[in-house]
Design a protein around this motif. Structure first.
Motif, short mmCIF file in Angstrom:
data_model
loop_
_atom_site.label_atom_id
_atom_site.label_comp_id
_atom_site.label_asym_id
_atom_site.label_seq_id
_atom_site.Cartn_x
_atom_site.Cartn_y
_atom_site.Cartn_z
N ALA A 1 13.39 -12.64 -6.02
CA ALA A 1 14.83 -12.37 -6.05
C ALA A 1 15.49 -12.64 -4.70
N MET A 2 14.77 -12.39 -3.61
CA MET A 2 15.34 -12.59 -2.28
C MET A 2 15.08 -13.99 -1.73
N GLY A 3 14.44 -14.85 -2.52
CA GLY A 3 14.26 -16.23 -2.14
C GLY A 3 13.22 -16.49 -1.07
N VAL A 4 12.22 -15.61 -0.93
CA VAL A 4 11.22 -15.78 0.14
C VAL A 4 9.80 -15.90 -0.39
N ARG A 5 9.63 -16.05 -1.71
CA ARG A 5 8.28 -16.07 -2.27
C ARG A 5 7.43 -17.22 -1.74
N ARG A 6 8.05 -18.32 -1.35
CA ARG A 6 7.27 -19.47 -0.90
C ARG A 6 6.62 -19.25 0.45
N TRP A 7 6.98 -18.15 1.12
CA TRP A 7 6.45 -17.90 2.46
C TRP A 7 5.22 -17.02 2.48
N PHE A 8 4.86 -16.39 1.36
CA PHE A 8 3.68 -15.52 1.36
C PHE A 8 3.18 -15.29 -0.06
N THR A 9 1.97 -14.74 -0.15
CA THR A 9 1.32 -14.40 -1.42
C THR A 9 1.16 -12.89 -1.48
N PRO A 10 1.98 -12.18 -2.26
CA PRO A 10 1.89 -10.72 -2.30
C PRO A 10 0.64 -10.24 -3.02
N THR B 1 0.85 -1.21 0.00
CA THR B 1 0.00 0.00 0.00
C THR B 1 0.88 1.25 0.00
N GLU B 2 1.65 1.40 -1.05
CA GLU B 2 2.46 2.61 -1.19
C GLU B 2 1.53 3.79 -1.47
N HIS B 3 1.98 4.98 -1.10
CA HIS B 3 1.13 6.17 -1.19
C HIS B 3 0.80 6.51 -2.65
N ASN B 4 -0.48 6.35 -3.00
CA ASN B 4 -1.00 6.74 -4.32
C ASN B 4 -0.27 6.05 -5.47
N LEU B 5 0.18 4.82 -5.22
CA LEU B 5 0.88 4.03 -6.23
C LEU B 5 0.38 2.60 -6.19
N HIS B 6 0.37 1.94 -7.34
CA HIS B 6 0.15 0.51 -7.41
C HIS B 6 1.51 -0.15 -7.60
N ARG B 7 1.91 -0.95 -6.62
CA ARG B 7 3.21 -1.61 -6.69
C ARG B 7 3.07 -3.07 -6.27
N ASP B 8 4.00 -3.89 -6.77
CA ASP B 8 3.95 -5.33 -6.55
C ASP B 8 5.26 -5.77 -5.91
N TYR B 9 5.18 -6.63 -4.88
CA TYR B 9 6.38 -7.14 -4.22
C TYR B 9 6.81 -8.51 -4.76
N GLU B 10 6.14 -8.98 -5.80
CA GLU B 10 6.38 -10.32 -6.33
C GLU B 10 7.83 -10.53 -6.76
N SER B 11 8.34 -9.64 -7.62
CA SER B 11 9.69 -9.85 -8.16
C SER B 11 10.74 -9.77 -7.07
N ALA B 12 10.56 -8.87 -6.11
CA ALA B 12 11.52 -8.78 -5.00
C ALA B 12 11.49 -10.03 -4.15
N ALA B 13 10.29 -10.58 -3.91
CA ALA B 13 10.19 -11.80 -3.12
C ALA B 13 10.89 -12.96 -3.82
#
Length: 536
Positions: free
Chosen positions: A202-211, A188-200
Motif C-alpha cells: 500500500a505504501m509503495g515500498v514492497r520492492r525494497w524488502f522481503t517481509p 516481531t510484535e508481542h505474542n502476535l503473528h503479524r505480516d507487513y506485506e499489505s502495508a508495504a
C-alpha cells in the motif's frame, strides 16, 4: 514525536500512555485482537513554508528511499509536518520517504538538510534558507559498503499498531524499513503473528524488502523471537515459566525455523537471563537448570544498548566455550520512528540478495542456523582464515601459522579505530585502525600461531559512536554506569579450528573434561596438563 505518545522500552506489560481516552481505546483494541491507530498530528506551524526535498541515487539518478533530517542552526530538530497528501513518516527534525521525495511544512528559516539510507549508504547534506512560500533541495547518496551476497536483516521489529506502545504505526514502519535499507525485516510484535506485506504494498515500498512473519514471545522468563511462522497459526503459550517446556513449545509453531534470545542482559518482569544468580559468566553454566538451546542470541540490541559494550560478547563467548552453537545476532528492537532507529542494529545473512523483494527466506534461515552471519551496528567486520570465509565451519590449519585476513567497512561518515580477534574468548589480535576516510577502514592479514588444541575465532571491530541526528546511537535505557561512551561495533560469528586434526571440534569444556578424566586427582599432572591449554 506524535502528540500524546511516549516511546516505551520493552516492558512485558506496556505502561499507560498519556492521552486518556486514546490510551484506553488502544488497550481495548489490542485486547480484542485489533490494531492501534495513532492520534492526529498537531496543526502545522504558522507561518509555514513548504520545503520539497528530492533524494536520488548517486550512481543511477533514480529516486531512493531514505531518512531525511532537518536541523536548525543550533542543531535542534526542525518543527516539521508532512504536507497534505504526503506519504511520509515525520517526527521533529526527521522524515522518512519511500520514493525519495518529501514535501514538508516548517517555519521559515535556515536549516541543515541531510539524507542517508542506513549503514550501507553515504551522506549528503546542504545548508539552505527557507523563505515564506516554498523552497526545494536535491540530495544524492550512494552505496559505500559492499554487502554483495549478504542480506541486511533486522530480526526484532515492532509497531505501535500491533504492539501498542512506541510511536511507529504500521504504515510508518514500512517507510522506515525502506529508508534504512533493511532487506529482510522480521515482524516481531508481542505474542502476535503479524505480516507487513499489505502495508508495504500500500505504501509503495514492497520492492525494497522481503517481509517475514515472526513473533516476540514475551514471557516472564525472557523474550524470544521466532520466525518465520505461519500467519494464521496460534501463537506459542507465553505463560510457560520453564525453558524446558517453553522453547520446545516455541519451536512447534508452524513454520518456525529460528529462535533468538533477546536482550539477554536486560531485566524484564524481574528476570534477567544472564543474571549471575542463574548464569555463570565464566563457564556459561546454567545455575538454575535452564538449557540454552536457542539458535541465536542478541549481542547488539540498538534499542537497548549496554553500558559495557562487550558484556554480551563475554557471555556469548562463555556459551561457545561450553559447546553451545548459538549464533550472534544484531537487531534494533525498534518501536519508534526516530527515538530508536529501525535497522541500526542488524544481522547480515549469507544468501542471494540481488532482488531485495525476493530474498530467499529459507536460505537466510539456513545461514543463521549455520552461523553464516555478521553482527553490525555501524561497522561490518569480516574475517577469512587461511584464505577461506568459513563462519560456522570447521577448518584444519595446514601450517604452523594461521593467516587471518581482517576487513572492516563502514560508510565514510562512520569511523573505526580498533579490530580484535578472540580465540576461545582470549584476545590474540589487537590492531588499531589509523585511517578511515574511505569505506574500507582496514584490510589486513595477520599470522598467528596455530593453537595446540581446538579453538574458535571471532573478530570484533569498534569505533567512536555516531551522535549526529542522521544516525544517532541512543544511550542505554537500563544503565549500569553513570557514564556511557557510544561505540559502533561489528562482529563475525565463529570459525572453528580443528587444531589437533582429528576431524571434529572439541569445545574447551569438552577438553577440560578430558583432562580431568586423564589426571584424576593428581595435582601435578593437572598443572602440567593445564600449562598446555588456554584460559578457557
Amino acid at each position: 514525536m506524535t502528540a500524546g505518545l511516549v516511546p516505551l522500552r520493552r516492558g512485558a506489560v506496556p505502561r499507560p500512555l498519556p492521552g486518556g481516552r486514546w490510551a484506553r481505546l488502544a488497550a481495548a483494541a489490542l485486547a480484542a485482537g485489533g490494531a492501534v491507530a495513532a492520534p492526529a498530528l498537531p496543526p502545522p506551524p504558522s507561518p509555514a513554508a513548504l520545503l520539497s526535498v528530492h533524494v536520488r541515487d548517486r550512481s543511477t539518478g533514480e529516486p531512493v528511499p531514505c531518512r531525511i533530517t532537518v536541523a536548525c542552526p543550533g542543531g535542534s530538530p526542525a518543527d516539521l509536518r508532512p504536507a497534505p497528501g504526503a506519504r511520509l513518516a515525520v517526527r521533529p527534525g526527521v522524515a522518512y520517504t519511500g520514493d525519495g521525495a518529501a514535501s514538508l511544512l516548517l517555519p521559515p528559516g535556515e536549516y541543515a538538510v541531510a539524507a542517508t539510507r542506513g549503514f550501507e549508504y553515504g551522506l549528503d547534506r546542504r545548508l539552505i534558507r527557507v523563505a515564506e512560500g516554498r523552497a526545494s533541495v536535491e540530495l544524492r547518496i550512494g552505496r559505500e559498503v559492499d554487502t554483495a551476497g549478504w542480506a541486511a536483516c533486522d530480526t526484532h521489529i515492532h509497531t505501535l499498531t500491533y504492539s501498542g506502545h512506541g510511536d511507529c504505526t504500521l504504515d510508518e514502519r514500512v517507510l522506515t524499513l525502506a529508508g534504512e535499507g533493511i532487506e529482510l525485516p522480521v515482524a516481531t510484535e508481542h505474542n502476535l503473528h503479524r505480516d507487513y506485506e499489505s502495508a508495504a504494498m500500500a505504501m509503495g515500498v514492497r520492492r525494497w524488502f522481503t517481509p517475514v512473519v515472526g513473533n516476540e514471545v514475551t514471557t516472564p522468563v525472557g523474550h524470544f523471537n521466532v520466525f518465520p511462522v505461519s500467519l494464521g497459526a496460534s501463537p506459542p503459550n507465553h505463560t510457560l515459566l520453564d525453558w524446558q517446556r517453553l522453547l520446545p513449545a516455541i519451536r512447534r509453531t508452524p513454520g518456525a525455523r529460528c529462535v533468538i534470545l533477546n536482550h539477554p542482559a536486560d531485566l524484564h518482569s524481574g528476570f534477567r537471563p544472564t543474571d549471575p544468580v542463574r548464569f555463570h559468566p565464566g563457564s556459561g553454566e546454567s545455575l538454575d537448570g535452564r538449557e540454552w538451546t536457542m539458535d541465536g542470541m542478541e549481542l547488539v540490541n540498538s534499542g537497548a544498548q549496554q553500558s559495557d559494550l562487550m558484556r554480551p560478547w563475554r557471555d556469548w563467548f562463555s556459551l561457545l566455550n561450553r559447546g553451545r552453537r548459538i549464533a550472534g545476532i544484531g537487531a534494533s528492537d525498534s518501536h519508534d520512528v526516530d527515538a530508536f532507529l529501525v535497522g541500526q542494529g542488524r544481522t547480515y545473512l549469507r544468501c542471494q540478495d540481488s532482488r531485495p523483494d525476493s530474498i530467499p527466506v529459507a536460505q537466510a534461515c539456513d545461514s543463521l542456523l549455520a552461523g553464516r552471519a555478521l553482527v553490525s551496528c555501524g561497522l561490518l567486520a569480516e574475517m577469512r582464515v587461511d584464505g577461506r570465509e568459513a563462519y560456522g565451519e570447521l577448518l584444519r590449519p595446514a601450517r604452523e601459522r594461521v593467516a587471518i585476513r581482517l576487513r572492516v567497512q563502514a560508510p565514510r561518515w562512520i569511523r573505526a579505530d580498533r579490530v580484535e580477534v578472540y580465540a576461545n574468548g582470549t584476545r590474540i589480535v589487537d590492531l588499531p585502525i589509523l585511517h578511515g576516510e574511505s569505506a574500507v577502514k582496514l584490510d589486513r592479514t595477520v599470522a598467528v600461531r596455530r593453537p595446540r588444541h581446538d579453538a574458535w575465532l571471532v573478530a570484533v571491530a569498534t569505533g567512536p559512536g555516531v551522535t549526529e541526528p542522521h544516525w544517532p546511537l541512543r544511550p542505554p535505557y537500563q544503565p549500569t554506569r553513570s557514564h556511557w561512551e557510544p561505540r559502533v561495533v561489528g562482529s563475525t560469528n565463529p570459525v572453528y579450528l580443528d587444531a589437533d586434526g582429528d576431524g571434529r571440534w572439541a569445545s574447551p569444556r569438552e577438553q577440560a573434561q578430558a583432562v580431568m578424566a586423564a589426571v584424576r586427582l593428581d595435582p601435578d599432572a593437572l598443572m602440567a596438563a593445564l600449562a598446555q591449554r588456554d584460559d578457557a
